[in-house]
Design a protein around this motif. Structure first.
Motif, PDB file in Angstrom:
ATOM      1  N   LYS A 270      -3.354  10.172  -3.874  1.00 17.33           N
ATOM      2  CA  LYS A 270      -3.596   8.847  -4.439  1.00 17.33           C
ATOM      3  C   LYS A 270      -2.295   8.174  -4.831  1.00 17.33           C
ATOM      4  CE  LYS A 270      -5.856   6.482  -8.224  1.00 17.33           C
ATOM      5  NZ  LYS A 270      -6.581   6.629  -9.469  1.00 17.33           N
ATOM      6  N   THR A 271      -1.424   8.883  -5.536  1.00 18.85           N
ATOM      7  CA  THR A 271      -0.184   8.272  -5.985  1.00 18.85           C
ATOM      8  C   THR A 271       0.720   7.918  -4.818  1.00 18.85           C
ATOM      9  OG1 THR A 271       0.794  10.451  -6.336  1.00 18.85           O
ATOM     10  CG2 THR A 271      -0.196   9.390  -8.239  1.00 18.85           C
ATOM     11  N   THR A 272       0.734   8.741  -3.798  1.00 20.21           N
ATOM     12  CA  THR A 272       1.555   8.437  -2.621  1.00 20.21           C
ATOM     13  C   THR A 272       1.038   7.191  -1.920  1.00 20.21           C
ATOM     14  OG1 THR A 272       2.109  10.766  -2.342  1.00 20.21           O
ATOM     15  CG2 THR A 272       2.414   9.340  -0.430  1.00 20.21           C
ATOM     16  N   VAL A 273      -0.265   7.091  -1.711  1.00 16.85           N
ATOM     17  CA  VAL A 273      -0.849   5.924  -1.051  1.00 16.85           C
ATOM     18  C   VAL A 273      -0.572   4.662  -1.873  1.00 16.85           C
ATOM     19  CG1 VAL A 273      -3.032   4.810  -0.413  1.00 16.85           C
ATOM     20  CG2 VAL A 273      -2.604   7.195   0.224  1.00 16.85           C
ATOM     21  N   LEU A 274      -0.773   4.724  -3.188  1.00 18.54           N
ATOM     22  CA  LEU A 274      -0.533   3.554  -4.029  1.00 18.54           C
ATOM     23  C   LEU A 274       0.929   3.121  -3.983  1.00 18.54           C
ATOM     24  CD1 LEU A 274      -2.690   4.353  -7.177  1.00 18.54           C
ATOM     25  CD2 LEU A 274      -3.093   2.573  -5.477  1.00 18.54           C
ATOM     26  N   ALA A 275       1.829   4.087  -4.090  1.00 14.58           N
ATOM     27  CA  ALA A 275       3.257   3.754  -4.059  1.00 14.58           C
ATOM     28  C   ALA A 275       3.645   3.136  -2.722  1.00 14.58           C
ATOM     29  CB  ALA A 275       4.097   4.996  -4.345  1.00 14.58           C
ATOM     30  N   VAL A 276       3.109   3.661  -1.623  1.00 16.21           N
ATOM     31  CA  VAL A 276       3.413   3.100  -0.300  1.00 16.21           C
ATOM     32  C   VAL A 276       2.855   1.683  -0.185  1.00 16.21           C
ATOM     33  CG1 VAL A 276       2.895   3.312   2.166  1.00 16.21           C
ATOM     34  CG2 VAL A 276       3.681   5.307   0.884  1.00 16.21           C
ATOM     35  N   LEU A 277       1.624   1.468  -0.619  1.00 16.35           N
ATOM     36  CA  LEU A 277       1.037   0.128  -0.566  1.00 16.35           C
ATOM     37  C   LEU A 277       1.849  -0.871  -1.387  1.00 16.35           C
ATOM     38  CD1 LEU A 277      -2.805   0.870  -0.827  1.00 16.35           C
ATOM     39  CD2 LEU A 277      -1.589  -0.075   1.151  1.00 16.35           C
ATOM     40  N   ALA A 278       2.261  -0.481  -2.579  1.00 17.20           N
ATOM     41  CA  ALA A 278       3.015  -1.392  -3.449  1.00 17.20           C
ATOM     42  C   ALA A 278       4.408  -1.664  -2.889  1.00 17.20           C
ATOM     43  CB  ALA A 278       3.124  -0.809  -4.856  1.00 17.20           C
ATOM     44  N   ARG A 279       5.056  -0.630  -2.381  1.00 18.50           N
ATOM     45  CA  ARG A 279       6.437  -0.789  -1.927  1.00 18.50           C
ATOM     46  C   ARG A 279       6.566  -1.411  -0.539  1.00 18.50           C
ATOM     47  NH1 ARG A 279      10.763   2.515  -4.185  1.00 18.50           N
ATOM     48  NH2 ARG A 279      10.269   2.694  -6.391  1.00 18.50           N
ATOM     49  N   THR A 280       5.510  -1.354   0.259  1.00 21.45           N
ATOM     50  CA  THR A 280       5.598  -1.918   1.611  1.00 21.45           C
ATOM     51  C   THR A 280       4.895  -3.269   1.729  1.00 21.45           C
ATOM     52  OG1 THR A 280       3.627  -0.722   2.358  1.00 21.45           O
ATOM     53  CG2 THR A 280       5.777   0.353   2.694  1.00 21.45           C
ATOM     54  N   ALA A 281       4.334  -3.748   0.644  1.00 23.27           N
ATOM     55  CA  ALA A 281       3.651  -5.046   0.671  1.00 23.27           C
ATOM     56  C   ALA A 281       4.669  -6.149   0.946  1.00 23.27           C
ATOM     57  CB  ALA A 281       2.966  -5.303  -0.667  1.00 23.27           C
ATOM     58  N   PRO A 282       4.237  -7.185   1.658  1.00 21.21           N
ATOM     59  CA  PRO A 282       5.132  -8.332   1.838  1.00 21.21           C
ATOM     60  C   PRO A 282       5.514  -8.914   0.479  1.00 21.21           C
ATOM     61  CG  PRO A 282       3.126  -8.580   3.144  1.00 21.21           C
ATOM     62  CD  PRO A 282       2.932  -7.385   2.261  1.00 21.21           C
ATOM     63  N   ARG A 283       6.573  -9.683   0.462  1.00 20.05           N
ATOM     64  CA  ARG A 283       6.980 -10.346  -0.776  1.00 20.05           C
ATOM     65  C   ARG A 283       5.811 -11.126  -1.358  1.00 20.05           C
ATOM     66  NH1 ARG A 283      13.054 -12.023   0.107  1.00 20.05           N
ATOM     67  NH2 ARG A 283      13.757 -10.599  -1.509  1.00 20.05           N
ATOM     68  N   ALA A 284       5.799 -11.215  -2.669  1.00 22.08           N
ATOM     69  CA  ALA A 284       4.756 -11.998  -3.332  1.00 22.08           C
ATOM     70  C   ALA A 284       4.883 -13.460  -2.931  1.00 22.08           C
ATOM     71  CB  ALA A 284       4.879 -11.856  -4.848  1.00 22.08           C
ATOM     72  N   ARG A 285       3.743 -14.102  -2.826  1.00 17.66           N
ATOM     73  CA  ARG A 285       3.755 -15.536  -2.492  1.00 17.66           C
ATOM     74  C   ARG A 285       4.398 -16.314  -3.634  1.00 17.66           C
ATOM     75  NH1 ARG A 285      -2.222 -17.745  -2.163  1.00 17.66           N
ATOM     76  NH2 ARG A 285      -2.365 -16.116  -0.640  1.00 17.66           N
ATOM     77  N   PRO A 286       4.901 -17.510  -3.352  1.00 17.36           N
ATOM     78  CA  PRO A 286       5.496 -18.333  -4.409  1.00 17.36           C
ATOM     79  C   PRO A 286       4.504 -18.536  -5.552  1.00 17.36           C
ATOM     80  CG  PRO A 286       5.945 -19.283  -2.249  1.00 17.36           C
ATOM     81  CD  PRO A 286       4.982 -18.151  -2.039  1.00 17.36           C
ATOM     82  N   GLY A 287       5.021 -18.478  -6.763  1.00 12.88           N
ATOM     83  CA  GLY A 287       4.190 -18.668  -7.941  1.00 12.88           C
ATOM     84  C   GLY A 287       3.558 -17.393  -8.459  1.00 12.88           C
ATOM     85  N   VAL A 288       3.816 -16.244  -7.802  1.00 13.80           N
ATOM     86  CA  VAL A 288       3.240 -14.973  -8.243  1.00 13.80           C
ATOM     87  C   VAL A 288       4.351 -14.098  -8.808  1.00 13.80           C
ATOM     88  CG1 VAL A 288       2.061 -12.856  -7.555  1.00 13.80           C
ATOM     89  CG2 VAL A 288       1.353 -15.048  -6.594  1.00 13.80           C
ATOM     90  N   ARG A 289       4.136 -13.656 -10.021  1.00 15.99           N
ATOM     91  CA  ARG A 289       5.101 -12.754 -10.666  1.00 15.99           C
ATOM     92  C   ARG A 289       4.501 -11.356 -10.717  1.00 15.99           C
ATOM     93  NH1 ARG A 289       7.097 -12.874 -16.878  1.00 15.99           N
ATOM     94  NH2 ARG A 289       8.687 -11.285 -16.662  1.00 15.99           N
ATOM     95  N   ARG A 290       5.070 -10.454  -9.967  1.00 15.07           N
ATOM     96  CA  ARG A 290       4.644  -9.051 -10.014  1.00 15.07           C
ATOM     97  C   ARG A 290       5.455  -8.346 -11.105  1.00 15.07           C
ATOM     98  NH1 ARG A 290       5.063  -7.713  -3.553  1.00 15.07           N
ATOM     99  NH2 ARG A 290       3.164  -8.792  -2.889  1.00 15.07           N
TER     100      ARG A 290
END
Length: 190
Positions: free
Chosen positions: A83-103
């Motif tokens: 679970k932690t590996t999948v979550l970390a990969v999803l978070a780290r490989t996601a495209p940049r946040a769209r304008p106006g979104v603060r992660r």
């Protein structure tokens, strides 16, 4: 939900309506919504992420982003490790946040429930500069998580760690200021 998402049965329009309705209802009931996230971090799933980021941009709300990698010592059991590996990969490989979104980078997500004083001090020593959410589950009594009885949280150990004089001293030493999402939201708006 994950099964429905994988098999294509989650419709973007329905997801948008449901999440917007939940946000409206929370506010209607008096909640001061100061950020967005998803139960079990489902907001990281491609397709779901874009809907949640759209709502975050529209509402001007920061978004919890659990991109901090778990420490190797927390990956002992096979279930949490996957679970932690999948979550970390999803978070780290996601495209940049769209304008106006603060992660807002989040850590301790994977360690939550096991943050005794020693572990919390170690996490504080490794925090990066900037805003960072530290997930934890302090409490009293015997933990019981109905949706997954196998989960075990050291509620009392986390409560003791979070109120520890050594932890308080470490915060001062590192120049860490405690804040909540509402304070972060107000700071970014000004």
């Amino acid at each position: 939900f994950a099964k429905a998402w994988v098999t294509g049965r989650v419709r973007r329009e329905e997801l948008e309506r449901e999440l917007s309705a939940q946000l409206f209802r929370a506010r209607e009931l008096g909640a001061k919504v100061d950020h967005l996230d998803g139960h079990q971090h489902l907001h990281l799933l491609p397709g779901v992420r874009s809907v949640v980021e759209g709502i975050a941009a529209r509402e001007g709300l920061p978004l919890r982003w659990p991109d901090a990698l778990p420490r190797a010592s927390w990956l002992r059991a096979p279930g949490p490790a996957v679970k932690t590996t999948v979550l970390a990969v999803l978070a780290r490989t996601a495209p940049r946040a769209r304008p106006g979104v603060r992660r807002v980078s989040a850590g301790g997500v994977f360690e939550a429930g096991r943050l005794d004083e020693s572990a919390l001090l170690s996490v504080l020593d490794s925090l990066p500069a900037g805003d960072f959410e530290l997930g934890c589950h302090p409490g009293e009594g015997a933990p019981h998580v109905p949706e997954d009885p196998a989960w075990t949280y050291g509620w009392e150990a986390e409560l003791a760690a979070l109120t520890s004089p050594r932890v308080k001293a470490k915060l001062v030493e590192r120049g860490i200021t405690l804040a909540n999402y509402g304070e972060l939201q107000r700071a970014s708006a000004s």
